[in-house]
Structure formats: structure tokens, C-alpha cells
Design an enzyme around this catalytic site. Structure first.
Site, mmCIF file in Angstrom:
data_model
loop_
_atom_site.group_PDB
_atom_site.id
_atom_site.type_symbol
_atom_site.label_atom_id
_atom_site.label_comp_id
_atom_site.label_asym_id
_atom_site.label_seq_id
_atom_site.Cartn_x
_atom_site.Cartn_y
_atom_site.Cartn_z
ATOM 1 N N GLU A 68 0.835 -1.211 0.000
ATOM 2 C CA GLU A 68 0.000 0.000 0.000
ATOM 3 C C GLU A 68 0.866 1.256 0.000
ATOM 4 O OE1 GLU A 68 -2.966 -0.379 3.080
ATOM 5 O OE2 GLU A 68 -3.881 -2.088 2.064
ATOM 6 N N GLU B 34 -3.829 -8.995 -0.423
ATOM 7 C CA GLU B 34 -4.285 -8.892 0.964
ATOM 8 C C GLU B 34 -5.794 -8.981 0.929
ATOM 9 O OE1 GLU B 34 -1.990 -6.009 3.267
ATOM 10 O OE2 GLU B 34 -3.810 -5.602 4.401
#
Ligand code: GAL
Length: 807
Positions: free
Chosen positions: A416, A492
Site C-alpha cells: 500500500e 491482501e
């Protein structure tokens, strides 16, 4: 020539484990040879100075808006990094002696939290910044070959430098390596499987070896002798006249490495003079396997398409904190494998060597990650301070130290990363990916993207070998259509929250819900605003060929990040785990197992001890790999139900999606007694049953231990599960009895954990309350062979004991 060999010892590698001195006192004098450290604590390494606590919400209290969670206003986060005393500096000192026949001396740190400064005999010998990076220090210029040496290591952890509990200190092993001038470089051996032929069980391997520069100065060429008993076709004798050697070999009758069959091979490399004197001798372990990703075949291991059934793991080990321990790591991997899991993502940082060794030998694929941030900081004092100057060294060490591990099937350049949506982000991603490819051409590179629209518009997602989606299941199709790849990975997934043994009524799908007791519902119906339930990933995994697998957030609960209680005291650990912080399975374990594993799973929830709920609706779920089941309450059928092949994909619409993977009876009225489920196969044959009974009063303690025999090496561990049960042996699901642990004989108490994210009891004292009737105890061996006797008692309960042999 044999006499030559016997007087000339080859390399010596020693773990520096015992007799370290440790102090939190920050004083420049600590580096001095004559400094008196006798009053310092004596510790063994790996060591985490913060794990004993005490918990304190003031520690690293962060008043921040977590942007990636969608927050726009700063608010107080108390347990974000675990509420344990990891902030500040710490010093380690060790006296050590060398073997004077060697010429080169190296220290290998597998990670040190954080910003390690390494002093040898009062001089700065090396440093590193990132606490997760394995690194080497050449201490040759600083050592006394005769007599004593003093190693002093300073570590420093700044507040607001981590989004989770990082641990503190020399939490991974430290190794002393002694070699001759002419030697094989550490991390200098690589064995790559270039091509395999599965029909003939053969492979083409490429072996690369780096030597220290001094080999070029030898009068006569040296020889490298390759020996392998398990892969004899690698045997050879090659002349060495430069510091790099590269050869190719075809090997036959080999077994390819896979999670199901983790076949490993060993190669011994001897660097020899023409008079037979062996200068260096090293044995490496490797696997033979290929990895690829493509539009046509998705993710392939050994040419066979498979969908990754993975979990993300933080590095802490619950009661042990960040201090790694082989037995604890193996325990985790074995539990995950039992569930049908075949991969771990080392989120969001460099893994430990011991963990990778175990993934190799036990059979677990790995996505080895590197960074949680680049230049743009996710927390004020995070790695962003160092990225520009250190990223290449940190990536280099990640890849070089790990490239021999067959378990690693993918590298990740970041999680991220905010730059995914910024102008220069894709150029940085390209540099990092190219940097890795220069060292390792065999594994694809990925990154977990949480802002897919931005990552697509900046071109960041297009750069990656494997585009990874973090959550955002509703964006998968759109992302797939826009990407060049023809596939994507759930890098994820889920982030479902639950507490073991806690059930909330009424049972409702909820996002970001906080309850007064600081717990989440075990019905597996709650998640965060950005995340989802397991089923929302599974419909994509099952229905779209182009989704190549997933990494669930997370396999185990971890210290820090107690979402949805980031601002709630006393929560200090996560709720995301499929297992709790004690390593005990939550209900969700059985849900994943029913999906991922072929092993029979028949699991019922909730428990059936609800004094006060008589006459109230108490939904019952069955997690099973059978398609149909019938539920009975005290013998009365509640109906026979089957999983439904619903087309629903979205949590927010209704709950039908759950019926594709769970069998649910939503209107069951509670009455004490017996809850029974009978499961049926596709042909209507009854295949098994599961019974839950209403428990009476806590009566005695039951113990089960994962291993009854340990190695007497002062580090092997066994994990004991404690259950408080009634007279008949039914778990008392609300028992919170204070448990006392006594360990005698050839071992010691090491830690205790009950999996309650709100508990502020220390992990390192031999007593704790059970949470929902259970807890886990860690016991460690000593150097002495014999028996460890563990007695577990609690006031008013019949105690229990167990004996563990050590040898
Ligand atoms: C993700 C992040 C993880 C963890 C998780 C919690 O966005 O990558 O590190 O914070 O959220 O749901």
C-alpha cells in the site's frame, strides 16, 4: 594430503546466543572495552526487550489520522504499536574470542530492531537502519585475533516509527563467521532451476558462486569440489581463477519442490588448493522448482497452475514478542498447513532466515515483502526517513540472503505504498523491480495496491510483474479489464475481525463495529470499512480464472493495530487473525479449512452454554466441506440444509453470499442440552457428526501439548493448550479462572497468552486468566537432557500436569 586437511580448519560459523549483557542505559561509555557491564542483565539472543511489559497506553500513543483506513481527522490511537515498552534505546554487549588461524571475521545480524550501530573493541564497525534487514559486518579490521573482543550494539526505536508492534533489540540471531582469506562469499551461492521437464523428472540448474577477491591472487588456480549425496549429478571439480564462477548442469530423477512435497537437496562446496588443503567448506540447501505467472496459466509452480491459499503474517510470535524461535515458527507453519494454507506473505518486511528454512522444509510458499513505505511516510518516523539512501542495500540484502530458498515464490516491493497514486511512483516501482530482476530473474515481483484506480491511472499497477489487490473486491473486474496482465492476485484479503469464543447477538453483518467489551463477534460477520468477509474473496477466487490466489489478513493475531478498537483502551493486539494471539484457532480457522483443505471439517458454532438465553434466537453455523447438514437441538431437527450456489458477491446487499460456504440455521431457539449436526455428502450419505453440549461448572483443567519431546538446546519449545472443563470434559466457554504454572526439571516457563486482545496481564509471568476457557503456555528446554514437568493449577479446580522429555 589428509594431514594438511586436519590441521587447517575450514570456515566456522557460530550463533552468538548466550551470555549477552543488556541495558537500557544509553551511555557513550557502553562502547568501551573496559566498561563494567557486570550489573547489566544477562540475556540470550534472540531477545525482545519489550515483551515483558508492562503494558501502558501512554507508550507510543499516536494522535493521527490513518489515511489508508479512510480517516480524515486525527484521533488518539493507544494500542497501535502494542502498548509495550519498545521505544527508546538499548545496548547489548558480548565478550568473544576468535580462532586465530582464520583471517576474515564477519558478524551476520538477521535483523536488529532498530537502527543498529555495531561497535567492535570500541570502534564503529557497521550499521544498518531498517530493523528487518539482514546485514553483514566485516569486523576483521577491528578484532584481536588473540585474546578477548568486545562487541557492543546500540539500538534505537523512535516513537511513531511503526504501524504495529515491531519488537525491540537483537530479536533475530547473530552469527560469527570465521574464514580464510580465500573463501566463498556469504550469500555468494545461488542455484537456480532454469528449466524443468516434469515428464522425465529432470531439470537444468545454474550454479553461481562468488569468492572473496583473494582467490585471484593465488599462485596456482584453486579448485571447487562439488559433492551431493542427494543430487549426485551435481558432483564436479572445477578450477577457480576468478572471483565468480557460473556453471550449468542437467540433473535427472529429481523431485520438484512443492508445499505438498517439500523435497530439498544439499550441495557441499569445497574450495581446495592443489596440495589438497581445503580453504573453505560450505553446504547449502536448495530446492528444484520453477515459478511463473502468465495470462494463459495464471500462477504456476513447476508448470502447474494453482491458486495461492495464503495468509499474511506479521513477524511477532505473540507471547514471545518479536524474539524469534524456531519451534514457535514451526508451530505456526504446521497449524497453517493443517488448515490447507500453502503460502505466507511476510507482511510487510524482510523475513527471518529461520522462518524461510522452515518454509522450505515444511512446505510453505512465501511472498517475501520488503517495505511498508517508501518516500512518503505512513507514520512520522517510519522507514521513509531512510528510503532514498538505503532502499537498494535493503533490497539487495533481502534478495541475496534469501534467494536459495525454494519456498520464496515472489518478492514484494511494498505494501500500500502511497506513491502508487503519485506522479513519480511508477518510476520508483520500476527501479525497485528492475533492481530485483538484476539479482534474481526467476521470481516475479508484486506490490499490494489499495488504491487501484490511482495505481492504474499513474501506470504503477502496469509496471508490476504481478498486480496485487488489497481488498476492494468490488474493483477486481474493473482492474482486471484495465490491466495488461490478464490476471491479478489478492495480495491482501478479508481483514475479517473476530475474538475466539465471543458471539454477539443479534447476528448481523457489521463494518467497523465496536462493543463495550472490546471484542468482536466469532460468527465471522464483521470487518472494517475497507475490508470484507472471506466469502467475498472466495467468489472471486472460485469464479474468475484470472484471480491467482489470495493472502488473508491475517493468519495469526499480532501485537498492535487493534482495529476496530484503535482508540479503545485496553485493546493492544489485533482481531484479524484466523488464529488468536495465543495460536488457538478461532471459528474462522474451520471456515478456511473447510474451503482450503481436503481433510474432513465439521465444526459448529457458537458454543452451547448460554444461561439466560433460554427461548431466544441463537443462530447456529456449521463450517464443513460437506454440502449438506442437518441440525438437532436436543434431538429435534432444525432442518436439513445445503450450501447454495448463490450469485451474490457483495456483503452489503444481503447475507445470501454466506450460504455458499457456510450452512446456517438462523432461527434456532436456544435451550440447554445437546446441539448436534449430521453432515451428508453429494449422494445423501451421512458422513459424520459433531456434538456440542451445554457445560456445567468449571471442574478441572485439561492439557494438550504439541510436542512431547524436545531437543536439549536451551531454545526448543513446546506449546501447551490449557482448557477449563466441566466434570464431563466439556469446555466451559466463559471460564476466566486464574491459572498458575509451575515448570520443574530440564526446562523453564517461557510465556503465556490467552488470546484476549484487551488483557493487560504480562506474557512472561507464569500466571494468567483463561479467556473463554482457554490459554496457551510456552515451555522452553534447557541444555540438560531429562524431563520437564509442567503443573497447571487454579483455585477450586482439579489441577493437571504433563511431562515433556528433553534430549
Ligand atoms: C491493510 C494494511 C495492513 C493492515 C490491514 C488491516 O490496509 O496493508 O497492514 O493495516 O489493512 O486491515
Amino acid at each position: 594430503m589428509l594431514c594438511g586437511i586436519s590441521v587447517f580448519a575450514q570456515r566456522k560459523e557460530t550463533f552468538l546466543k548466550d551470555n549477552w549483557k543488556f541495558s537500557r542505559a544509553d551511555n557513550k561509555e557502553n562502547i568501551n572495552i573496559n566498561f563494567d557491564d557486570s550489573s547489566w542483565e544477562t540475556v540470550s539472543v534472540p531477545h525482545d526487550w519489550a515483551i515483558s511489559g508492562p503494558f501502558d497506553k501512554e507508550i507510543d500513543k499516536q494522535v493521527v489520522a490513518i489515511v489508508q483506513n479512510g480517516e480524515t481527522e486525527a484521533n488518539e490511537k493507544t494500542g497501535r504499536s502494542g502498548s509495550l515498552p519498545w521505544i527508546g534505546s538499548g545496548w547489548y554487549r558480548l565478550r568473544f574470542k576468535l580462532d586465530s588461524q582464520y583471517e576474515r571475521f564477519w558478524l551476520n545480524f538477521d535483523g536488529a530492531m532498530a537502527e543498529p550501530m555495531v561497535y567492535v573493541n570500541g570502534k564503529l564497525a557497521g550499521e544498518c537502519k531498517y530493523g528487518y534487514t539482514p546485514f553483514f559486518v566485516d569486523i576483521t579490521p577491528f578484532v584481536n585475533k588473540e585474546g578477548e573482543n568486545i562487541l557492543a550494539v546500540r539500538l534505537e526505536n523512535l516513537p511513531e516509527s511503526s504501524r504495529w508492534y515491531p519488537g525491540a533489540g537483537l530479536y533475530r540471531p547473530v552469527k560469527l563467521i570465521q574464514t580464510h582469506d580465500n573463501a566463498i562469499e556469504e550469500w555468494g551461492i545461488n542455484i537456480v532451476t532454469e528449466v524443468i521437464d516434469t515428464d522425465n523428472q529432470s531439470a537444468e540448474l545454474k550454479l553461481d558462486v562468488e569468492f572473496t577477491k583473494d582467490v585471484e591472487m593465488e599462485d596456482a588456480p584453486l579448485s571447487l569440489i562439488l559433492t551431493s549425496t542427494d543430487c549426485p549429478m551435481l558432483q564436479d571439480r572445477i578450477s577457480v581463477s576468478s572471483s565468480h564462477l557460473s556453471i550449468k548442469k542437467t540433473v535427472k530423477d529429481v523431485c520438484f519442490w512443492s508445499p505438498e512435497n517439500p523435497q530439498l537437496y544439499h550441495l557441499n562446496l569445497k574450495l581446495e588448493k592443489d596440495n589438497g588443503v581445503v580453504l573453505d567448506d560450505k553446504t547449502v540447501t536448495f530446492g528444484i522448482r520453477t515459478v511463473s505467472v502468465s495470462e494463459k496459466n495464471g500462477f504456476c509452480l513447476n508448470g502447474k497452475t494453482r491458486k495461492i491459499k495464503g495468509v499474511c503474517l506479521h513477524h511477532d510470535l505473540g507471547m514471545l514478542g518479536a524474539a524469534i524461535n524456531k519451534a514457535a515458527l514451526a508451530h505456526q507453519i504446521k497449524l497453517l498447513k493443517e488448515m490447507g494454507c500453502d503460502a505466507i506473505r511476510t507482511s510487510h518486511n524482510h523475513p527471518s532466515q529461520w522462518q524461510m528454512d522452515l518454509c522450505d522444509s515444511l512446505g510453505m510458499m512465501v511472498m517475501a515483502e520488503s517495505f511498508d513505505m517508501w518516500i512518503y511516510p505512513k507514520c512520522k518516523n517510519g522507514y521513509a526517513r531512510f528510503f532514498n539512501e538505503w532502499w537498494d542495500k535493503d533490497l539487495n540484502n533481502l534478495v541475496l540472503s534469501n534467494r536459495l530458498h525454494p519456498s520464496i515464490v515472489m518478492w514484494s516491493i511494498g505494501n500500500e505504498i502511497p506513491e502508487q497514486g503519485m506522479k513519480d511512483g511508477n518510476a520508483i516501482a520500476r527501479s525497485l523491480q528492475n533492481f530485483i530482476h538484476d539479482i534474481d530473474k526467476t521470481r516475479p515481483v508484486t506490490s499490494g495496491l489499495d488504491r487501484i484506480d490511482n495505481a492504474l491511472s499513474t501506470g504503477f499497477a502496469q509496471v508490476l510483474d504481478v498486480p496485487g489487490m488489497n481488498y476492494r473486491t468490488h474493483k477486481y473486474v474493473q482492474a482486471y479489464e484495465k490491466l495488461r496482465h490478464g490476471f491479478l492476485l489478492g495480495s491482501e484479503t478479508a481483514s475479517t475481525v473476530s475474538s475466539r469464543g465471543v458471539y454477539k447477538f443479534p447476528v448481523e453483518l457489521r463494518k467497523n463495529h465496536a462493543y463495550d467489551d472490546g471484542q468482536c463477534s466469532g460468527y465471522d460477520v464483521e470487518c472494517c470499512s475497507w475490508s470484507n468477509l472471506p466469502e467475498e474473496d472466495w467468489v472471486l477466487q472460485d469464479d474468475k480464472d484470472w484471480v491467482i490466489g489470495e493472502f488473508v489478513w491475517t493468519g495469526f493475531d499480532y501485537l498492535g493495530e487493534p482495529t476496530p478498537y484503535d482508540g479503545y483502551r485496553p485493546s493492544r493486539s489485533s482481531y484479524f487473525g484466523i488464529f488468536d494471539l495465543a495460536g488457538l484457532p478461532k471459528d474462522r480457522y474451520y471456515l478456511y479449512r473447510s474451503k482450503w483443505s481436503d481433510k474432513e471439517t465439521i465444526h459448529l458454532l457458537p458454543h452451547w452454554t448460554w444461561p439466560g438465553r433460554e427461548g431466544q434466537v441463537t443462530p447456529v453455523y456449521c463450517y464443513t466441506n460437506y454440502p449438506t447438514a442437518e441440525l438437532f437441538v436436543n434431538g429435534k431437527s432444525q432442518g436439513k440444509k445445503s450450501k447454495i450456489q448463490t450469485q451474490e458477491t457483495n456483503f452489503s446487499k444481503n447475507t445470501e453470499l454466506l450460504d455458499r460456504y457456510r450452512i446456517r440455521w438462523n432461527d434456532v431457539v436456544y435451550e440447554p442440552g445437546e446441539l448436534k449436526v449430521v453432515v451428508y455428502d453429494e449422494d445423501g450419505n451421512a458422513k459424520g457428526e459433531k456434538i456440542l453440549k451445554t457445560a456445567g461448572k468449571p471442574h478441572h483443567i485439561e492439557l494438550s501439548v504439541d510436542r512431547k519431546t524436545l531437543t536439549a538446546d536451551n531454545e526448543d519449545m513446546a506449546f501447551i493448550t490449557v482448557s477449563v472443563v466441566d466434570k464431563e470434559g466439556n469446555l466451559c466457554p466463559d471460564a476466566d479462572n486464574l491459572i498458575q504454572v509451575k515448570v520443574e526439571g530440564t526446562g523453564a516457563f517461557k510465556g503465556i497468552c490467552n488470546g484476549d486482545a484487551t488483557s493487560l496481564e504480562p506474557f512472561t509471568k507464569p500466571q494468567m486468566k483463561t479467556f473463554k476457557g482457554m490459554l496457551s503456555i510456552g515451555v522452553i528446554s534447557s541444555y540438560e537432557p531429562g524431563n520437564i514437568h509442567v503443573t497447571v493449577s487454579s483455585k477450586g479446580l482439579k489441577k493437571a500436569d504433563v511431562t515433556i522429555a528433553t534430549h
